[in-house]
Scaffold this active site. Sequence first.
Site, PDB file in Angstrom:
ATOM      1  N   LYS A 169       5.212 -16.951  35.917  1.00  0.00           N
ATOM      2  CA  LYS A 169       4.325 -15.763  35.826  1.00  0.00           C
ATOM      3  C   LYS A 169       3.244 -15.834  36.895  1.00  0.00           C
ATOM      4  O   LYS A 169       2.913 -16.916  37.409  1.00  0.00           O
ATOM      5  CB  LYS A 169       3.659 -15.655  34.444  1.00  0.00           C
ATOM      6  CG  LYS A 169       2.804 -16.875  33.994  1.00  0.00           C
ATOM      7  CD  LYS A 169       1.376 -16.920  34.469  1.00  0.00           C
ATOM      8  CE  LYS A 169       0.633 -18.160  33.996  1.00  0.00           C
ATOM      9  NZ  LYS A 169      -0.633 -18.436  34.665  1.00  0.00           N
ATOM     10  N   PRO A 216       6.910 -24.993  40.614  1.00  0.00           N
ATOM     11  CA  PRO A 216       6.027 -26.144  40.791  1.00  0.00           C
ATOM     12  C   PRO A 216       5.209 -26.423  39.530  1.00  0.00           C
ATOM     13  O   PRO A 216       4.825 -25.509  38.809  1.00  0.00           O
ATOM     14  CB  PRO A 216       5.122 -25.708  41.946  1.00  0.00           C
ATOM     15  CG  PRO A 216       5.870 -24.643  42.661  1.00  0.00           C
ATOM     16  CD  PRO A 216       6.698 -23.951  41.627  1.00  0.00           C
ATOM     17  N   ALA A 240       0.648 -25.643  38.749  1.00  0.00           N
ATOM     18  CA  ALA A 240       0.449 -24.707  39.857  1.00  0.00           C
ATOM     19  C   ALA A 240      -0.281 -23.435  39.456  1.00  0.00           C
ATOM     20  O   ALA A 240      -0.721 -22.668  40.303  1.00  0.00           O
ATOM     21  CB  ALA A 240       1.808 -24.334  40.459  1.00  0.00           C
ATOM     22  N   GLY A 241      -0.376 -23.165  38.126  1.00  0.00           N
ATOM     23  CA  GLY A 241      -0.940 -21.886  37.671  1.00  0.00           C
ATOM     24  C   GLY A 241       0.141 -20.828  37.513  1.00  0.00           C
ATOM     25  O   GLY A 241      -0.151 -19.637  37.422  1.00  0.00           O
ATOM     26  N   LEU A 242       1.409 -21.281  37.470  1.00  0.00           N
ATOM     27  CA  LEU A 242       2.541 -20.348  37.388  1.00  0.00           C
ATOM     28  C   LEU A 242       3.203 -20.339  36.013  1.00  0.00           C
ATOM     29  O   LEU A 242       4.211 -19.662  35.809  1.00  0.00           O
ATOM     30  CB  LEU A 242       3.572 -20.702  38.467  1.00  0.00           C
ATOM     31  CG  LEU A 242       3.042 -20.612  39.911  1.00  0.00           C
ATOM     32  CD1 LEU A 242       4.065 -21.165  40.908  1.00  0.00           C
ATOM     33  CD2 LEU A 242       2.695 -19.166  40.261  1.00  0.00           C
ATOM     34  N   GLY A 255       4.901 -22.611  34.364  1.00  0.00           N
ATOM     35  CA  GLY A 255       6.249 -23.199  34.264  1.00  0.00           C
ATOM     36  C   GLY A 255       6.494 -23.927  32.947  1.00  0.00           C
ATOM     37  O   GLY A 255       7.511 -23.699  32.287  1.00  0.00           O
ATOM     38  N   GLY A 256       5.590 -24.782  32.548  1.00  0.00           N
ATOM     39  CA  GLY A 256       5.747 -25.552  31.305  1.00  0.00           C
ATOM     40  C   GLY A 256       5.789 -24.631  30.091  1.00  0.00           C
ATOM     41  O   GLY A 256       6.620 -24.801  29.188  1.00  0.00           O
ATOM     42  N   SER A 257       4.916 -23.629  30.065  1.00  0.00           N
ATOM     43  CA  SER A 257       4.879 -22.677  28.946  1.00  0.00           C
ATOM     44  C   SER A 257       6.164 -21.873  28.891  1.00  0.00           C
ATOM     45  O   SER A 257       6.695 -21.587  27.814  1.00  0.00           O
ATOM     46  CB  SER A 257       3.714 -21.691  29.109  1.00  0.00           C
ATOM     47  OG  SER A 257       2.499 -22.380  29.121  1.00  0.00           O
ATOM     48  N   SER A 258       6.648 -21.485  30.065  1.00  0.00           N
ATOM     49  CA  SER A 258       7.892 -20.724  30.133  1.00  0.00           C
ATOM     50  C   SER A 258       9.049 -21.566  29.587  1.00  0.00           C
ATOM     51  O   SER A 258       9.884 -21.073  28.813  1.00  0.00           O
ATOM     52  CB  SER A 258       8.170 -20.319  31.579  1.00  0.00           C
ATOM     53  OG  SER A 258       9.405 -19.689  31.677  1.00  0.00           O
ATOM     54  N   ASP A 302      -0.009 -19.595  27.091  1.00  0.00           N
ATOM     55  CA  ASP A 302       0.843 -18.670  27.854  1.00  0.00           C
ATOM     56  C   ASP A 302       2.231 -18.485  27.224  1.00  0.00           C
ATOM     57  O   ASP A 302       3.002 -17.638  27.667  1.00  0.00           O
ATOM     58  CB  ASP A 302       1.056 -19.193  29.292  1.00  0.00           C
ATOM     59  CG  ASP A 302      -0.209 -19.097  30.131  1.00  0.00           C
ATOM     60  OD1 ASP A 302      -1.097 -18.289  29.787  1.00  0.00           O
ATOM     61  OD2 ASP A 302      -0.296 -19.830  31.128  1.00  0.00           O
TER      62      ASP A 302
HETATM   63  O1  C5P Z   1      -3.213 -23.463  25.974  1.00  0.00           O
HETATM   64  P1  C5P Z   1      -3.002 -24.406  27.099  1.00  0.00           P
HETATM   65  O2  C5P Z   1      -2.397 -25.700  26.660  1.00  0.00           O
HETATM   66  O3  C5P Z   1      -2.292 -23.799  28.244  1.00  0.00           O
HETATM   67  O4  C5P Z   1      -4.455 -24.725  27.624  1.00  0.00           O
HETATM   68  C1  C5P Z   1      -4.755 -25.875  28.362  1.00  0.00           C
HETATM   69  C2  C5P Z   1      -6.261 -26.048  28.360  1.00  0.00           C
HETATM   70  O5  C5P Z   1      -6.871 -24.997  29.141  1.00  0.00           O
HETATM   71  C3  C5P Z   1      -6.908 -25.936  26.995  1.00  0.00           C
HETATM   72  O6  C5P Z   1      -6.930 -27.175  26.354  1.00  0.00           O
HETATM   73  C4  C5P Z   1      -8.302 -25.458  27.347  1.00  0.00           C
HETATM   74  O7  C5P Z   1      -9.082 -26.539  27.795  1.00  0.00           O
HETATM   75  C5  C5P Z   1      -8.078 -24.560  28.544  1.00  0.00           C
HETATM   76  N1  C5P Z   1      -7.947 -23.141  28.177  1.00  0.00           N
HETATM   77  C6  C5P Z   1      -9.085 -22.427  27.814  1.00  0.00           C
HETATM   78  N2  C5P Z   1      -8.972 -21.112  27.490  1.00  0.00           N
HETATM   79  C7  C5P Z   1      -7.791 -20.484  27.541  1.00  0.00           C
HETATM   80  C8  C5P Z   1      -6.630 -21.188  27.919  1.00  0.00           C
HETATM   81  C9  C5P Z   1      -6.746 -22.514  28.242  1.00  0.00           C
HETATM   82  O8  C5P Z   1     -10.184 -22.977  27.780  1.00  0.00           O
HETATM   83  N3  C5P Z   1      -7.722 -19.190  27.244  1.00  0.00           N
END
Ligand code: C5P
Length: 294
Positions: free
Chosen positions: A14, A98, A101-103, A105-108, A140
Amino acid sequence: MRQSGGPHIQSFAKLNLYLQVLNKRKDNYHDLSTLFARISLADTLTFKERQDGLIKIKCASPDVPDNETNLCYRAAALLKQEYKLCRGIEIGLKKLIPVGAGLGGGSSNAASVLMGLNKFWNLNLPATRLEKLGARLGSDVPFFIHNAKFALGRGRGDKIKKLGSLDKLKLWFVLVYPNFKVSTPLIYQKFDSFSGLTMPRGDVKMLISELSKKGKAAGAGCFFNSLEAVTVSLYPAVNQVKKALFGMGLDKVMMSGSGPAVFGLCDSGRQARELKNQLLKKHKFWQAFAVSTV
Ligand code: C5P
């Protein structure tokens, strides 16, 4: 799902075309207003039954753990635990997105495992249930379960509204990953004490409305990411990528999620591919991709 030695599932990446951090919450997450776009860059997952009841991850990428911290593993383990299943599974993961990366990938990947095993194990769980389970694995994940090209994310990014009005819109991007990982928790933590905060020129509704009415050129003026300045302050290389894309004549260039991947909006697939090839020639240490929304 294609059948050839077990189902193959594409697990897409994404981009966040808009990401405004609104406030810090009591649970330490942040409330967001974000516009997700699903893109053609994808990993591939395969499933194979195991008779021993264990979950095994097979992945050749050195960036991906093959143990119980892997999001594919956690997604399968969550299903087994919630529905008291004894079944074993081998999950093959061919990684192209990658990592760090902010993409997304792991969530997908986690979303693909939930959706894929729902079929492979004949669980027949509704998407609303998969979304709730997915939200426990990452903010995500619900977006990817929604199966949407474009969607609005609220809450911590996990409350999804599919944007059917944008279904026909196809955007092309050149995407650059400068080959280092960024920790999302670190960026959100720095965000809380960051003094150089930027404010959006327009809100996400304006962007959506412009995209749906007039297409990409008009709406793209409002791309926005609250986290970009934070990541740039820690990793100035992100600005180098942005400069390279601006230098190629693109004017809509932004970082995705917590970075460091940067995308530039292109006029066509041809332009995206040409710029990708130029970037790969000039910057040996970067990865570059031509991608479209899917
Ligand atoms: O939910 P995810 O595991 O992707 O989030 C990783 C980390 O990013 C969270 O533990 C939190 O520190 C931060 N985060 C946040 N607010 C969000 C999404 C992520 O603070 N909306």
